[in-house]
Motif scaffolding. Structure first.
Motif, short mmCIF file in Angstrom:
data_model
loop_
_atom_site.label_atom_id
_atom_site.label_comp_id
_atom_site.label_asym_id
_atom_site.label_seq_id
_atom_site.Cartn_x
_atom_site.Cartn_y
_atom_site.Cartn_z
N GLY A 1 -0.55 2.43 -3.06
CA GLY A 1 -1.90 2.48 -2.50
C GLY A 1 -2.66 3.74 -2.84
N ALA A 2 -1.99 4.88 -2.81
CA ALA A 2 -2.67 6.14 -3.12
C ALA A 2 -3.20 6.12 -4.55
CB ALA A 2 -1.73 7.31 -2.91
N ALA B 1 -6.09 -4.88 -6.83
CA ALA B 1 -6.60 -3.69 -6.14
C ALA B 1 -7.13 -4.04 -4.76
CB ALA B 1 -7.68 -3.03 -6.99
N ASP C 1 -6.28 3.74 -4.68
CA ASP C 1 -7.46 4.37 -4.10
C ASP C 1 -8.05 5.43 -5.02
OD1 ASP C 1 -7.26 2.80 -1.88
OD2 ASP C 1 -6.43 4.34 -0.57
N ARG D 1 -4.41 -0.97 3.54
CA ARG D 1 -4.43 0.40 4.06
C ARG D 1 -4.85 0.43 5.53
NH1 ARG D 1 -8.69 2.74 0.87
NH2 ARG D 1 -9.91 1.36 2.21
N ASP D 2 -5.70 -0.50 5.93
CA ASP D 2 -6.31 -0.43 7.26
C ASP D 2 -5.59 -1.29 8.29
OD1 ASP D 2 -8.29 1.27 6.22
OD2 ASP D 2 -9.43 -0.45 5.47
N ALA E 1 -10.00 3.74 -7.99
CA ALA E 1 -10.86 2.60 -7.64
C ALA E 1 -11.94 2.42 -8.70
CB ALA E 1 -11.48 2.82 -6.27
N SER F 1 -5.64 -2.38 -1.41
CA SER F 1 -6.53 -1.49 -0.67
C SER F 1 -6.79 -1.98 0.75
CB SER F 1 -7.86 -1.33 -1.41
OG SER F 1 -7.67 -0.63 -2.62
N ARG F 2 -6.95 -3.29 0.91
CA ARG F 2 -7.19 -3.83 2.25
C ARG F 2 -6.00 -3.59 3.17
NH1 ARG F 2 -9.68 -7.89 -0.82
NH2 ARG F 2 -7.83 -9.22 -0.77
N TYR G 1 0.84 -1.20 0.00
CA TYR G 1 0.00 0.00 0.00
C TYR G 1 0.87 1.25 0.00
CZ TYR G 1 -3.68 3.32 0.92
OH TYR G 1 -4.53 4.38 0.80
#
Length: 556
Positions: free
Chosen positions: A290-291, A307, A294, A314-315, A297, A311-312, A286
């Protein structure tokens, strides 16, 4: 060596013949490549030493090639690089001509070779099966005979899985050995630039040209046979039909070549492998792109599986990373302790080879299975070489040798036992077991096959050399059987011995007591004039024992 222009033309003819457009993201215009090749030919004609003249190269699409867009497998991410990545520039400086940019699992995220808007790259042998990723196009370009060499990258196994599936060699060097400037990162702290070739010597030569100078020597090892850690069948888990037998056969080939096979606990390796995507380390993907993912998307140019993975990530909370780092450190300590003083770990490159349909039905599960043996290598800061060891049921089967950082040369030498014919060599003097030059044979991976004598047509002389050596010559009369040992060593090792052999020693054909003809150490006949004949002793050892003479150590 063919001319560079002729090689470029042959490559383009092959591209048309195989009709595999999914291999490429972009090809350089044929006229442009031929013009560069003509410059290479002109330099060679003028006396330039270009070790890769007459060679063509394919470059993974996340590595910068001046004049071609770097896409990392995503059209919307494309940018025009200002210069070649160092690895590309070094190949070009050695005379190689780049054909184009190859397809890959998008953002180098995957081991399947299907996660790309440019199309799924089909296997070179069976188009219904995957090519392996993420360096899919590069591996297939080499396997199909289009390119002589190709550059890929490896974070989780991307420089090894495609090699195994397409029956070629893949070298994943020590992290940092090859610069990663000009490479779109997947996980920047783990990424490696890798080399594909059809043979091990070709891959080694290319790696030597693109690697930075090595400032630390290969870790020392005690003399003796190679020590190879081999897990038992239960630790490997389920393999495709016939693969367990093929793996056992590869281990036996190493043992037959003189290697000592050792047990190993594979659990820390496979446990760490699961952490690469299931743990916090995926957050580095990410951080890389990642940016962009996102911001785009839902874009048709983004592979949905890739993707989702990025994306997952990120959290993932920061504390999870520190927890996983501690866990990984503990696993690495266990893994290295399990390896002990082994020179390498032998593993199947993957547990199996899925079809395109199987990957489409379960993209995440199929990919996770493929990384069972490869994912931990970079997490543990290890080096690896993947080589063919098949086929099985008409499909390539591959194994890999994994070892400590900066043992790249050692791993290649061991891998040569699987890919290089082992040749017999008869020795009668300073290379005998326990004598001062025996270490030269051990260093080349040689093993003692038998103790015997020559036929009874030889005469032996004591030469005045340092260290002391005997001279063996074939005689028309007055000969006798002379004590000899027969060693087995890789063909390239025999070449190394010959290249460094000082006069008056030579290599020639020696007849053994049973009539077998083998290569052996002989002596130029002129050198024995005036030398003391010691034929009556029956061998070098007996002569030294009789005179109470201890051989001096090799000054080298």
């Amino acid at each position: 060596m063919s001319s560079a222009v002729a090689r470029v033309r042959a490559a383009h003819d092959r591209i048309e013949q195989v009709d595999r457009p999914e291999v490429w993201i972009s090809l350089r215009p044929r006229a442009e490549a031929e013009a560069e090749a003509a410059e290479v030919d002109a330099k060679v004609a003028a006396g330039a030493r270009l070790p890769l003249a007459g060679t063509v190269v394919a470059v993974k699409g996340n590595i910068d090639v001046a004049g071609l867009a770097t896409t990392a497998g995503c059209p919307g991410y494309a940018y025009p690089p200002e210069a070649d990545a160092p690895a590309v520039a070094r190949l070009r400086a050695a005379g190689a001509v780049v054909l184009g940019s190859t397809n890959l699992d998008q953002f180098a995220t995957g081991l399947v070779g299907t996660r790309s808007p440019y199309g799924a790259v089909r296997n070179a042998v069976d188009p219904d099966r995957i090519s392996g990723g993420s360096s899919s196009g590069s591996a297939v370009a080499v396997a199909l005979g289009i390119a002589d060499l190709a550059l890929g990258t490896d974070t989780a196994g991307s420089g090894r899985v495609p090699a195994a599936f397409n029956g070629i060699v893949g070298i994943k060097p020590t992290i940092g050995l090859v610069p990663t400037e000009g490479v779109v990162p997947a996980c920047a702290s783990l990424d490696c630039v890798t080399v594909f070739a059809r043979t091990l010597p070709e891959a080694e030569r290319a790696l030597g040209l693109i690697a930075d100078p090595v400032h630390s020597a290969t870790p020392a090892r005690r003399p003796g046979p190679w020590r190879i850690a081999v897990p038992d069948a239960d630790a490997l888990g389920p393999l495709d039909p016939g693969w367990a037998q093929a793996f056992d056969a590869a281990a036996r080939r190493l043992a037959d070549a003189g290697a000592e096979l050792l047990p190993v606990d594979l659990a820390p390796f496979t446990e760490a492998a699961a952490m690469l995507y299931d743990g916090a380390f995926v957050a580095e993907r990410y951080a890389a792109v990642g940016a962009f993912v996102d911001a785009h998307a839902g874009s048709p140019g983004l592979d949905p599986t890739v993707a989702g993975i990025i994306s997952r990530a990120r959290d993932i909370p920061a504390h999870r990373l520190f927890t996983d780092q501690r866990h990984l450190a503990a696993l690495r300590a266990r893994a290295l302790a399990s390896l002990g003083d082994a020179d390498a770990l032998l593993l199947p490159t993957t547990p199996g080879h899925p079809t395109l349909a199987e990957v489409a039905a379960d993209p995440l599960g199929a990919n996770a299975r493929l990384g069972r043996f490869t994912n931990s290598t970079n997490l543990f800061d290890l080096a690896a070489v993947a080589v063919p060891a098949g086929p099985v049921d008409g499909l390539p089967f591959g194994v890999m040798l994994i070892g400590a950082a900066h043992t790249d040369d050692r791993l290649a030498r061991i891998a040569g036992l699987l890919t290089t014919p082992q040749l017999p060599l008869a020795v009668v003097g300073a290379h005998l077991t326990g004598r001062p030059l025996n270490h030269q044979l051990l260093a080349l991976g040689a093993r003692l096959e038998s103790s015997t004598t020559t036929a009874s047509e030889y005469r032996l002389y004591a030469l005045e050399t340092v260290p002391p050596k005997p001279g063996l010559v074939r005689a028309t009369e007055g000969g006798a059987a002379i004590e000899a040992e027969v060693w087995r060593l890789p063909a390239e090792g025999l070449g190394t011995l010959l290249a460094g052999l000082p006069r008056p020693m030579t290599l020639g054909t020696v007849e053994l007591a049973d009539g077998t003809l083998v290569t052996g150490f002989l002596c130029e006949p002129e050198a024995v004039r005036g030398a003391r004949e010691i034929t009556s002793y029956g061998g070098w050892r007996a002569y030294l024992d009789s005179v109470g003479e201890e051989p001096s150590r090799d000054p080298a």
